[in-house]
Write a protein that holds these residues in place. Structure first.
Motif, PDB file in Angstrom:
ATOM      1  N   GLU A 196       0.830  -1.208   0.000  1.00 22.11           N
ATOM      2  CA  GLU A 196       0.000   0.000   0.000  1.00 22.11           C
ATOM      3  C   GLU A 196       0.864   1.258   0.000  1.00 22.11           C
ATOM      4  OE1 GLU A 196      -3.580   0.420  -0.210  1.00 22.11           O
ATOM      5  OE2 GLU A 196      -2.974  -1.488  -1.086  1.00 22.11           O
ATOM      6  N   LEU A 197       1.954   1.249   0.744  1.00 22.84           N
ATOM      7  CA  LEU A 197       2.863   2.396   0.723  1.00 22.84           C
ATOM      8  C   LEU A 197       3.439   2.590  -0.681  1.00 22.84           C
ATOM      9  CD1 LEU A 197       4.790   1.952   4.104  1.00 22.84           C
ATOM     10  CD2 LEU A 197       3.154   3.771   3.531  1.00 22.84           C
ATOM     11  N   ARG A 198       3.831   1.504  -1.325  1.00 24.14           N
ATOM     12  CA  ARG A 198       4.346   1.605  -2.695  1.00 24.14           C
ATOM     13  C   ARG A 198       3.267   2.128  -3.635  1.00 24.14           C
ATOM     14  NH1 ARG A 198       6.539  -3.568  -1.307  1.00 24.14           N
ATOM     15  NH2 ARG A 198       8.801  -3.431  -0.956  1.00 24.14           N
ATOM     16  N   ARG A 199       2.052   1.637  -3.477  1.00 22.23           N
ATOM     17  CA  ARG A 199       0.953   2.052  -4.352  1.00 22.23           C
ATOM     18  C   ARG A 199       0.695   3.550  -4.239  1.00 22.23           C
ATOM     19  NH1 ARG A 199      -4.763   2.216  -4.410  1.00 22.23           N
ATOM     20  NH2 ARG A 199      -4.941   1.719  -2.189  1.00 22.23           N
ATOM     21  N   HIS A 200       0.974   4.105  -3.070  1.00 21.78           N
ATOM     22  CA  HIS A 200       0.778   5.534  -2.859  1.00 21.78           C
ATOM     23  C   HIS A 200       2.027   6.346  -3.178  1.00 21.78           C
ATOM     24  CE1 HIS A 200      -3.151   4.742  -1.411  1.00 21.78           C
ATOM     25  NE2 HIS A 200      -2.791   4.233  -0.266  1.00 21.78           N
ATOM     26  N   GLY A 201       3.013   5.706  -3.791  1.00 18.84           N
ATOM     27  CA  GLY A 201       4.165   6.444  -4.304  1.00 18.84           C
ATOM     28  C   GLY A 201       5.345   6.577  -3.378  1.00 18.84           C
ATOM     29  N   ALA A 202       5.363   5.871  -2.266  1.00 19.36           N
ATOM     30  CA  ALA A 202       6.476   5.972  -1.332  1.00 19.36           C
ATOM     31  C   ALA A 202       7.642   5.099  -1.777  1.00 19.36           C
ATOM     32  CB  ALA A 202       6.045   5.556   0.069  1.00 19.36           C
ATOM     33  N   GLN A 203       8.846   5.534  -1.441  1.00 15.33           N
ATOM     34  CA  GLN A 203      10.014   4.673  -1.559  1.00 15.33           C
ATOM     35  C   GLN A 203      10.037   3.803  -0.301  1.00 15.33           C
ATOM     36  OE1 GLN A 203      13.754   6.736  -1.905  1.00 15.33           O
ATOM     37  NE2 GLN A 203      14.964   4.863  -1.867  1.00 15.33           N
ATOM     38  N   VAL A 204       9.988   2.497  -0.466  1.00  9.37           N
ATOM     39  CA  VAL A 204       9.800   1.598   0.669  1.00  9.37           C
ATOM     40  C   VAL A 204      11.097   0.895   1.035  1.00  9.37           C
ATOM     41  CG1 VAL A 204       8.591  -0.466   1.493  1.00  9.37           C
ATOM     42  CG2 VAL A 204       7.347   1.273   0.192  1.00  9.37           C
ATOM     43  N   ILE A 263       9.192   0.929   6.212  1.00  8.77           N
ATOM     44  CA  ILE A 263       9.353   2.385   6.127  1.00  8.77           C
ATOM     45  C   ILE A 263       8.956   2.870   4.744  1.00  8.77           C
ATOM     46  CG2 ILE A 263      10.960   4.327   6.340  1.00  8.77           C
ATOM     47  CD1 ILE A 263      12.135   1.044   7.720  1.00  8.77           C
ATOM     48  N   GLY A 264       8.088   3.859   4.685  1.00 11.35           N
ATOM     49  CA  GLY A 264       7.707   4.487   3.419  1.00 11.35           C
ATOM     50  C   GLY A 264       8.127   5.943   3.419  1.00 11.35           C
ATOM     51  N   SER A 265       8.987   6.342   2.480  1.00  2.62           N
ATOM     52  CA  SER A 265       9.503   7.711   2.411  1.00  2.62           C
ATOM     53  C   SER A 265       8.882   8.460   1.244  1.00  2.62           C
ATOM     54  CB  SER A 265      11.027   7.705   2.261  1.00  2.62           C
ATOM     55  OG  SER A 265      11.640   7.192   3.427  1.00  2.62           O
ATOM     56  N   PHE A 266       8.288   9.606   1.554  1.00  2.00           N
ATOM     57  CA  PHE A 266       7.722  10.489   0.539  1.00  2.00           C
ATOM     58  C   PHE A 266       8.658  11.687   0.361  1.00  2.00           C
ATOM     59  CE2 PHE A 266       4.199   8.062   2.147  1.00  2.00           C
ATOM     60  CZ  PHE A 266       3.441   7.800   1.031  1.00  2.00           C
ATOM     61  N   SER A 267       8.958  12.029  -0.902  1.00  2.00           N
ATOM     62  CA  SER A 267       9.941  13.068  -1.234  1.00  2.00           C
ATOM     63  C   SER A 267      11.261  12.778  -0.519  1.00  2.00           C
ATOM     64  CB  SER A 267       9.422  14.459  -0.851  1.00  2.00           C
ATOM     65  OG  SER A 267       8.220  14.758  -1.513  1.00  2.00           O
ATOM     66  N   ILE A 291      -3.384   8.856   5.376  1.00  2.38           N
ATOM     67  CA  ILE A 291      -2.521  10.032   5.236  1.00  2.38           C
ATOM     68  C   ILE A 291      -1.582   9.844   4.045  1.00  2.38           C
ATOM     69  CG2 ILE A 291      -0.596  11.272   6.322  1.00  2.38           C
ATOM     70  CD1 ILE A 291      -2.097  10.925   8.993  1.00  2.38           C
ATOM     71  N   ALA A 292      -1.047   8.643   3.875  1.00  6.64           N
ATOM     72  CA  ALA A 292      -0.190   8.353   2.725  1.00  6.64           C
ATOM     73  C   ALA A 292      -0.946   8.550   1.421  1.00  6.64           C
ATOM     74  CB  ALA A 292       0.347   6.922   2.817  1.00  6.64           C
ATOM     75  N   ARG A 293      -2.196   8.127   1.385  1.00 11.08           N
ATOM     76  CA  ARG A 293      -3.018   8.301   0.180  1.00 11.08           C
ATOM     77  C   ARG A 293      -3.182   9.789  -0.154  1.00 11.08           C
ATOM     78  NH1 ARG A 293      -8.042   9.369  -1.589  1.00 11.08           N
ATOM     79  NH2 ARG A 293      -8.711   9.968   0.514  1.00 11.08           N
ATOM     80  N   ASN A 294      -3.365  10.611   0.864  1.00 15.53           N
ATOM     81  CA  ASN A 294      -3.502  12.048   0.645  1.00 15.53           C
ATOM     82  C   ASN A 294      -2.202  12.683   0.170  1.00 15.53           C
ATOM     83  OD1 ASN A 294      -6.245  13.346   1.515  1.00 15.53           O
ATOM     84  ND2 ASN A 294      -5.903  11.694   2.980  1.00 15.53           N
ATOM     85  N   ILE A 295      -1.086  12.229   0.724  1.00 16.79           N
ATOM     86  CA  ILE A 295       0.209  12.766   0.294  1.00 16.79           C
ATOM     87  C   ILE A 295       0.452  12.436  -1.173  1.00 16.79           C
ATOM     88  CG2 ILE A 295       2.713  12.630   0.634  1.00 16.79           C
ATOM     89  CD1 ILE A 295       2.158  12.085   3.604  1.00 16.79           C
ATOM     90  N   ALA A 296       0.012  11.273  -1.604  1.00 16.20           N
ATOM     91  CA  ALA A 296       0.170  10.887  -3.012  1.00 16.20           C
ATOM     92  C   ALA A 296      -0.613  11.823  -3.926  1.00 16.20           C
ATOM     93  CB  ALA A 296      -0.284   9.447  -3.219  1.00 16.20           C
ATOM     94  N   LEU A 297      -1.729  12.333  -3.440  1.00 14.21           N
ATOM     95  CA  LEU A 297      -2.573  13.219  -4.246  1.00 14.21           C
ATOM     96  C   LEU A 297      -2.136  14.677  -4.155  1.00 14.21           C
ATOM     97  CD1 LEU A 297      -6.060  11.711  -3.315  1.00 14.21           C
ATOM     98  CD2 LEU A 297      -4.776  11.360  -5.433  1.00 14.21           C
ATOM     99  N   GLN A 298      -1.571  15.062  -3.013  1.00 13.86           N
ATOM    100  CA  GLN A 298      -1.145  16.449  -2.807  1.00 13.86           C
ATOM    101  C   GLN A 298       0.148  16.456  -2.005  1.00 13.86           C
ATOM    102  OE1 GLN A 298      -4.153  19.111  -1.174  1.00 13.86           O
ATOM    103  NE2 GLN A 298      -2.574  20.409  -0.276  1.00 13.86           N
ATOM    104  N   GLU A 299       1.240  16.770  -2.671  1.00 19.30           N
ATOM    105  CA  GLU A 299       2.557  16.719  -2.047  1.00 19.30           C
ATOM    106  C   GLU A 299       2.679  17.750  -0.930  1.00 19.30           C
ATOM    107  OE1 GLU A 299       7.278  17.120  -3.409  1.00 19.30           O
ATOM    108  OE2 GLU A 299       5.668  17.073  -4.896  1.00 19.30           O
TER     109      GLU A 299
END
Length: 332
Positions: free
Chosen positions: A79-87, A108-112, A160-168
């Protein structure tokens, strides 16, 4: 009409026009770069968070060394990967209070990930292997569903991860699901300290982070944040290590109208994952955790019993916590 009169009239009209133009141009320019822009914060979807929670519970108790545990961990990572995180996945061997080897993993899922300015959000994802607080002693050796104590906080963070994927966000966000938090010494075997064996995954990560010398400005741990009528007091260790973050979060909740959940009073000190983040990584980290000073346990009646199932989950509580955290991170 004489020429001089025409010239005078023309001059007078010119002066009036210039005055009107000047008056118009002196109005405030709302598009000025100096004008503070209102921050757009996503809307937390409690139905989505509930679904993420229910999905985890459907695998069964996520006790380390079990098939349900493997399925639950795979789900969170995917799910973290699906939402664009580096896992990142830390697959580790840990040992319990009675020296049982656990095949554990921190997820661990890292955004930006390239942003140096970062905030840490975390929860534990494993479940208690003993219902040692259940009123029926026959259930004391039975693993619990951990709908609130584990899955609910992870469900909030996945939303929250899903929202970050939609709005950085303006900052980097790291979401960590800690393993092996809930294998502390059970009541029926407790002889000495009640703290033996808790928070094994976070203690390991804090001393061996997924990135060498990892740092974040601050962290927020979510634990038991989805039960009906939950109350979140200002946890004592959080105030000791990171009072300014506690103040920020509780004030944000008050501004949003959630003071009936976020109680502006000091609560007890709890040995939880945030303690090791503070002590070993020196990241000021707070714990948003349900407390009930009116009960003998200090937590909800469901705590470490077979009643910690989907019946204990409240979408309203999840919304209050999730929307508060979203407002905090999007205003950074």
């Amino acid at each position: 009409m004489s020429t001089s009169l025409i010239n005078s009239t023309y001059y007078l009209l010119l002066v009036v026009c210039c005055f009107l133009f000047s008056a118009c141009s002196s109005k405030p320019n709302n598009s000025s770069p100096e004008t503070k822009q209102e921050v757009k914060v996503p809307s937390f979807n409690a139905d989505s968070a509930y679904y993420y929670t229910e999905k985890q519970v459907s695998f069964g108790p996520r006790v380390p060394n079990s098939e349900s545990h493997k399925l639950g961990g795979d789900y969170l990572a995917n799910e973290l990967r699906r939402h664009g995180a580096q896992v990142f996945e830390q697959e580790i061997e840990l040992y319990t209070y009675n020296n049982i080897k656990l095949e554990a993993r921190n997820i661990i899922g890292s955004f930006s990930p390239n942003k140096g300015n970062r905030i840490l959000l975390c929860a534990h994802w494993d479940t208690r292997p003993f219902a040692d607080e259940d009123s029926d002693s026959k259930n004391h050796h039975t693993p619990i569903d951990g709908a609130n104590d584990g899955a609910g906080a992870c469900g909030v963070l996945l939303e929250i991860a899903r929202n970050i994927a939609l709005q950085e966000t303006n900052i980097g966000i790291d979401i960590i699901f800690f393993d092996a938090e809930d294998w502390g010494t059970p009541t029926f075997e407790r002889l000495g300290s009640s703290s033996t064996g808790w928070c094994l995954g976070s203690e390991y990560w804090a001393q061996n982070p997924h990135i060498p010398n990892y740092q974040a400005r601050y962290g927020m741990l979510l634990d038991m944040v989805s039960a009906k009528d939950a109350k979140f007091y200002r946890e004592h260790n959080s105030v000791y290590y990171a009072k300014h973050i506690v103040d920020k979060v509780w004030q944000t909740a008050a501004n949003l109208g959630f003071s009936n959940y976020f109680i502006n009073q000091l609560g007890g000190g709890i040995e939880d994952d945030h303690v090791y983040v503070n002590q070993h990584r020196h990241i000021p980290c707070i714990d948003i955790i349900q407390q009930d000073p009116n009960t003998k346990k200090g937590f909800g009646s469901y705590w470490h019993t077979l009643d910690d199932n989907m019946e204990s989950i409240s979408k309203e509580t999840m919304y209050a916590v999730g929307q508060t955290v979203l407002h905090v991170i999007y205003h950074e």
